[in-house]
Scaffold this active site. Structure first.
Site, PDB file in Angstrom:
ATOM      1  N   GLU A 210       4.600  -6.350   6.164  1.00 36.03           N
ATOM      2  CA  GLU A 210       4.748  -7.652   6.811  1.00 36.03           C
ATOM      3  C   GLU A 210       6.104  -7.798   7.490  1.00 36.03           C
ATOM      4  OE1 GLU A 210       3.892  -6.927   3.651  1.00 36.03           O
ATOM      5  OE2 GLU A 210       2.987  -8.677   2.695  1.00 36.03           O
TER       6      GLU A 210
ATOM      7  N   CYS B  77       8.206 -11.671   1.682  1.00 28.69           N
ATOM      8  CA  CYS B  77       7.410 -11.712   2.910  1.00 28.69           C
ATOM      9  C   CYS B  77       6.913 -13.126   3.202  1.00 28.69           C
ATOM     10  CB  CYS B  77       6.250 -10.736   2.804  1.00 28.69           C
ATOM     11  SG  CYS B  77       6.820  -9.011   2.691  1.00 28.69           S
TER      12      CYS B  77
END
Length: 180
Positions: free
Chosen positions: A74, A105
Site C-alpha cells: 500500500e 497503511c
C-alpha cells in the site's frame, strides 16, 4: 493496463463487495501479490486506480528486498500514485489491496485522502480498516474513506496461507546452524 473508466462511479454503488469492478481490479492486486510470493516476500499486492486515468500504481510488498519496514504494498502504491498525479491528494482514486491494511497503511490512506479502500482478506492480527481498528472511518480524523472488505477473500487468504505453510515447511527442513 486497466482501460479508462467511462464514468466516475458513485461511491454508494461500490459499497457492495460483489461489484464486478472490484473483482476485476482485485485480480491486478493478486498479480502483484503473486509477484511478491515469487520474490519470497509476504504476498500482498496493491493497485491504485484513478477514476479519470485508470490504473496509476501497482506494487507488492518489498520489505525484505529493500530492508525497509515501511515497504508495504500500500505504501509503495500510494507513493507511485502521488508521483503519477503530481499530488499527494489521491481524492479521485481507489486503493485495492489483497490484505486488510495495517495501522501504518491505514494512516497513509487517511493522509492521502483516498476515498475508497477495497481489500481481500481480513487481518485479525493487524487489520486497521475493520478487524482491529477502523482508522479510515474514524470520525475524529479529518478525512474518512469508505472501506469494502472481503473481495475475492478466499483467493487472497489462500495465497497467504500457502506462503506461510511453505515457509514453515522450509524452516523445518533447513539444518540448524551451529553457534561458533
Amino acid at each position: 493496463m486497466f482501460p479508462l473508466i467511462d464514468q466516475i462511479p458513485d461511491l454508494k454503488t461500490l459499497s457492495d463487495a460483489r461489484h464486478p469492478l472490484h473483482a476485476l481490479l482485485m485480480e491486478i492486486a493478486l498479480e502483484e501479490a503473486r509477484a511478491a510470493y515469487a520474490e519470497d516476500e509476504v504476498p500482498v499486492g496493491a493497485v491504485i486506480v484513478s477514476w479519470e486515468k485508470g490504473v496509476i500504481a501497482r506494487a507488492h510488498n518489498q520489505r525484505e528486498q529493500l530492508q525497509d519496514p515501511t515497504a508495504h504494498a500500500e505504501m509503495l502504491a500510494i507513493t507511485q500514485a502521488a508521483s503519477a498525479l503530481q499530488s499527494w491528494r489521491l481524492e479521485g482514486c481507489a486503493l485495492y489491496v489483497t490484505l486488510e491494511p495495517c495501522p501504518m497503511c491505514a494512516g497513509a490512506i487517511v493522509q492521502a485522502r483516498l476515498p475508497l479502500v477495497v481489500f481481500g482478506a481480513f487481518d485479525s492480527k493487524a487489520g486497521a480498516c475493520q478487524s482491529l481498528y477502523s482508522i479510515p472511518q474514524d470520525p475524529r480524523l479529518n478525512h474518512r474513506a469508505m472501506v469494502v472488505g472481503g473481495v475475492r477473500e478466499a483467493e487472497c487468504q489462500e495465497l497467504l496461507r500457502d506462503f506461510f505453510r511453505q515457509r514453515r515447511r522450509s524452516s523445518r527442513t533447513e539444518p540448524e546452524q551451529k553457534l561458533s
